[in-house]
Design an enzyme around this catalytic site. Structure first.
Site, PDB file in Angstrom:
ATOM      1  N   ASP A 117       0.831  -1.060   0.217  1.00 47.84           N
ATOM      2  CA  ASP A 117      -0.070  -0.042   0.137  1.00 47.84           C
ATOM      3  C   ASP A 117       0.813   1.159  -0.138  1.00 47.84           C
ATOM      4  O   ASP A 117       0.597   2.181  -0.566  1.00 47.84           O
ATOM      5  CB  ASP A 117      -0.984  -0.133   1.230  1.00 47.84           C
ATOM      6  CG  ASP A 117      -1.992   0.668   1.259  1.00 47.84           C
ATOM      7  OD1 ASP A 117      -1.994   1.564   0.190  1.00 47.84           O
ATOM      8  OD2 ASP A 117      -3.156   0.630   1.674  1.00 47.84           O
TER       9      ASP A 117
ATOM     10  N   CYS B  19      -3.303   5.671  -2.156  1.00 49.91           N
ATOM     11  CA  CYS B  19      -3.970   4.931  -3.118  1.00 49.91           C
ATOM     12  C   CYS B  19      -3.542   5.769  -4.336  1.00 49.91           C
ATOM     13  O   CYS B  19      -4.293   6.924  -4.728  1.00 49.91           O
ATOM     14  CB  CYS B  19      -5.229   4.611  -2.618  1.00 49.91           C
ATOM     15  SG  CYS B  19      -6.194   3.585  -3.874  1.00 49.91           S
TER      16      CYS B  19
HETATM   17  P1  HMG Z   1      -8.863  -3.440 -17.284  1.00 50.59           P
HETATM   18  O1  HMG Z   1      -8.014  -2.348 -18.006  1.00 50.59           O
HETATM   19  O2  HMG Z   1     -10.283  -3.005 -17.220  1.00 50.59           O
HETATM   20  O3  HMG Z   1      -8.517  -5.209 -17.562  1.00 50.59           O
HETATM   21  O4  HMG Z   1      -8.045  -3.217 -15.629  1.00 50.59           O
HETATM   22  P2  HMG Z   1      -8.451  -5.709 -18.892  1.00 50.59           P
HETATM   23  O5  HMG Z   1      -8.656  -7.179 -18.353  1.00 50.59           O
HETATM   24  O6  HMG Z   1      -9.030  -5.037 -19.741  1.00 50.59           O
HETATM   25  O7  HMG Z   1      -6.670  -5.784 -19.177  1.00 50.59           O
HETATM   26  C1  HMG Z   1      -6.170  -4.644 -19.426  1.00 50.59           C
HETATM   27  C2  HMG Z   1      -4.620  -4.972 -19.682  1.00 50.59           C
HETATM   28  O8  HMG Z   1      -3.881  -5.087 -18.365  1.00 50.59           O
HETATM   29  C3  HMG Z   1      -4.288  -6.191 -20.492  1.00 50.59           C
HETATM   30  O9  HMG Z   1      -3.111  -5.829 -21.125  1.00 50.59           O
HETATM   31  C4  HMG Z   1      -4.309  -7.244 -19.494  1.00 50.59           C
HETATM   32  O10 HMG Z   1      -3.485  -8.133 -19.703  1.00 50.59           O
HETATM   33  C5  HMG Z   1      -3.614  -6.425 -18.254  1.00 50.59           C
HETATM   34  P3  HMG Z   1      -3.028  -5.448 -22.635  1.00 50.59           P
HETATM   35  O11 HMG Z   1      -3.567  -6.378 -23.448  1.00 50.59           O
HETATM   36  O12 HMG Z   1      -3.665  -4.026 -22.699  1.00 50.59           O
HETATM   37  O13 HMG Z   1      -1.561  -5.450 -22.755  1.00 50.59           O
HETATM   38  N1  HMG Z   1      -3.858  -6.868 -17.031  1.00 50.59           N
HETATM   39  C6  HMG Z   1      -2.995  -7.247 -16.194  1.00 50.59           C
HETATM   40  N2  HMG Z   1      -1.777  -7.187 -16.161  1.00 50.59           N
HETATM   41  C7  HMG Z   1      -1.096  -7.812 -14.968  1.00 50.59           C
HETATM   42  N3  HMG Z   1      -1.725  -8.444 -14.023  1.00 50.59           N
HETATM   43  C8  HMG Z   1      -2.978  -8.371 -13.956  1.00 50.59           C
HETATM   44  C9  HMG Z   1      -3.795  -7.915 -14.822  1.00 50.59           C
HETATM   45  N4  HMG Z   1      -5.025  -7.649 -15.387  1.00 50.59           N
HETATM   46  C10 HMG Z   1      -5.233  -7.299 -16.620  1.00 50.59           C
HETATM   47  N5  HMG Z   1      -3.790  -8.814 -12.685  1.00 50.59           N
HETATM   48  C11 HMG Z   1      -7.589  -4.294 -13.723  1.00 50.59           C
HETATM   49  C12 HMG Z   1      -8.671  -3.940 -14.575  1.00 50.59           C
HETATM   50  C13 HMG Z   1      -8.204  -4.756 -12.171  1.00 50.59           C
HETATM   51  C14 HMG Z   1      -6.550  -5.227 -13.980  1.00 50.59           C
HETATM   52  C15 HMG Z   1      -6.805  -2.868 -13.107  1.00 50.59           C
HETATM   53  O14 HMG Z   1      -7.998  -2.036 -13.021  1.00 50.59           O
HETATM   54  C16 HMG Z   1      -5.901  -3.001 -12.223  1.00 50.59           C
HETATM   55  O15 HMG Z   1      -4.848  -3.379 -12.324  1.00 50.59           O
HETATM   56  N6  HMG Z   1      -6.258  -2.131 -10.945  1.00 50.59           N
HETATM   57  C17 HMG Z   1      -5.601  -2.340  -9.858  1.00 50.59           C
HETATM   58  C18 HMG Z   1      -5.560  -0.973  -9.136  1.00 50.59           C
HETATM   59  C19 HMG Z   1      -4.968  -1.010  -7.902  1.00 50.59           C
HETATM   60  O16 HMG Z   1      -3.737  -1.766  -7.694  1.00 50.59           O
HETATM   61  N7  HMG Z   1      -5.438  -0.032  -6.930  1.00 50.59           N
HETATM   62  C20 HMG Z   1      -4.643  -0.028  -5.720  1.00 50.59           C
HETATM   63  C21 HMG Z   1      -4.839  -1.194  -4.510  1.00 50.59           C
HETATM   64  S1  HMG Z   1      -6.313  -1.081  -3.970  1.00 50.59           S
HETATM   65  C22 HMG Z   1      -5.950  -0.106  -2.678  1.00 50.59           C
HETATM   66  O17 HMG Z   1      -4.920   0.421  -2.419  1.00 50.59           O
HETATM   67  C23 HMG Z   1      -6.857  -0.066  -1.659  1.00 50.59           C
HETATM   68  C24 HMG Z   1      -6.637  -0.872  -0.317  1.00 50.59           C
HETATM   69  O18 HMG Z   1      -5.647  -0.546  -0.016  1.00 50.59           O
HETATM   70  C25 HMG Z   1      -7.967  -0.995   0.697  1.00 50.59           C
HETATM   71  C26 HMG Z   1      -8.164   0.655   1.069  1.00 50.59           C
HETATM   72  O19 HMG Z   1      -7.200   1.470   1.499  1.00 50.59           O
HETATM   73  O20 HMG Z   1      -9.004   1.163   0.919  1.00 50.59           O
HETATM   74  C27 HMG Z   1      -6.657  -2.203  -0.790  1.00 50.59           C
HETATM   75 MG    MG Z   2      -5.298   1.166   1.558  1.00 51.43          MG
END
Ligand code: HMG
Ligand code: MG
Length: 299
Positions: free
Chosen positions: A16, A240
């Site tokens: 995080d 975030c």
């Molecule tokens: P998307 O663009 O809707 O997904 O993203 P997609 O399925 O259309 O894929 C798009 C591209 O991403 C493709 O690549 C996939 O292969 C690739 P391209 O064909 O364009 O070359 N891809 C991936 N690559 C690596 N690993 C993967 C993956 N999935 C797809 N797993 C998605 C949807 C969920 C993937 C994207 O929105 C994402 O990765 N989001 C992550 C956001 C994130 O990490 N946020 C921070 C963490 S959450 C947080 O901090 C809150 C928390 O701390 C609690 C709090 O504080 O509230 C937990």
């Molecule tokens: Mg968090």
């Protein structure tokens, strides 16, 4: 409800915290940081995320980080996973525990993972089914439990409903995320009381960001509700990437200082924790965001 006499601190700084750093942190530095945190006695260190590197470039190479850690059998190293692609990467790396995440706000869900809350729960169902079949432990996060940067107030019914769905999907623990740190103590208590109607309080964790300086006050408030698992980030690293202005989680050093003062057992050594914080701050070239670390360092 009496305050617990021991608390498990879940260190989330390497995920995080570092996911929101402007500069990229090399794999070797992340590994040293994680090992220092473990050496300080932290029983759980969230070590990275298998998310899209286009969305969060700071978490690229999380497989190398995970594989490079000299792991201890008594410590867990969860990795954040958003979808099947992330789960497959986690399995390939040999991960034993994953953390999945959903939100209690529709707009935040769209901004963070590009889909609605309902779609994310469906997407996660496939992930959790396969993860359970592979004997992985699953931790669940809910974001925006005390408010949303886009929508403002968030309904406690929605928070409770998402919590119940994640529990139903096999999460052993639900971590309640105040993503932008907007909560205040009475609100935090009301939220935990509402959610503990559907998830036993011993399966809930508090994941509070400290953006408005309310982190410790909110934690103190929810300890009175029986919360005994606290997420925090060494040196208060982080935020975030999809919650503008969100600062880091409450700092682990500050949490430990408070818990030590309340004679609540954690098993964490302050001096070693301070050393882990110094190490990453030095690399990032910044001052610690932990008030306790600052005070203890100059003492
Ligand atoms: P998307 O663009 O809707 O997904 O993203 P997609 O399925 O259309 O894929 C798009 C591209 O991403 C493709 O690549 C996939 O292969 C690739 P391209 O064909 O364009 O070359 N891809 C991936 N690559 C690596 N690993 C993967 C993956 N999935 C797809 N797993 C998605 C949807 C969920 C993937 C994207 O929105 C994402 O990765 N989001 C992550 C956001 C994130 O990490 N946020 C921070 C963490 S959450 C947080 O901090 C809150 C928390 O701390 C609690 C709090 O504080 O509230 C937990
Ligand atoms: Mg968090």
């Amino acid at each position: 409800m009496t305050i617990p006499n021991s608390v498990k601190i879940v260190e989330v700084g390497p995920r995080d915290g570092l996911q929101n750093e402007a500069q990229s942190v090399p794999v070797e530095v992340k590994i040293v940081l994680i090992e220092k945190l473990v050496d300080a006695g932290l029983p759980v260190v969230e070590s990275g995320a298998f998310v899209s590197p286009k969305w969060v470039p700071q978490m690229a190479a999380s497989d190398e980080v995970f594989k490079g850690i000299h792991k201890r059998a008594d410590v867990t190293y969860p990795m954040l996973v958003p979808n099947m692609k992330g789960l497959d990467a986690a399995l390939a790396a040999g991960v034993e525990e994953i953390a999945i995440f959903a939100a209690a706000s529709e707009t935040f869900s769209q901004k963070n993972i590009n889909c609605s809350i309902g779609e994310s729960i469906e997407r996660l169902r496939r992930v959790t089914e396969k993860a359970s079949a592979e004997n992985l432990r699953i931790r669940g996060y809910i974001s925006c439990v005390l408010g949303c940067p886009y929508e403002g107030e968030v309904s406690l019914d929605t928070v409770a409903e998402v919590a119940a769905r994640l529990l139903d999907q096999g999460c052993y623990e639900i971590s309640l995320g105040d993503t932008t740190g907007v909560g205040t103590p009475a609100k935090a208590q009301a939220m935990v009381e509402r959610v503990s109607g559907v998830v036993p309080v011993n399966q809930l964790a508090a994941h509070f960001h400290d953006t408005y300086g309310q982190g410790l006050a909110n934690l103190h408030a929810v300890l009175q509700c029986g919360i005994s698992v606290i997420d925090s980030s060494v040196a208060g690293l982080g935020g975030c990437p999809y919650a503008k202005g969100a600062s880091g989680n409450v700092a682990t050093e500050d949490v430990l200082y408070m818990l030590d003062g309340m004679q609540i057992e954690t098993g964490v050594d302050m001096q070693k924790l301070l050393e882990a914080g110094r190490y990453i701050n030095e690399f990032l070239g910044r001052e610690t965001a932990s008030r306790a670390a600052l005070a203890l360092t100059w003492k």
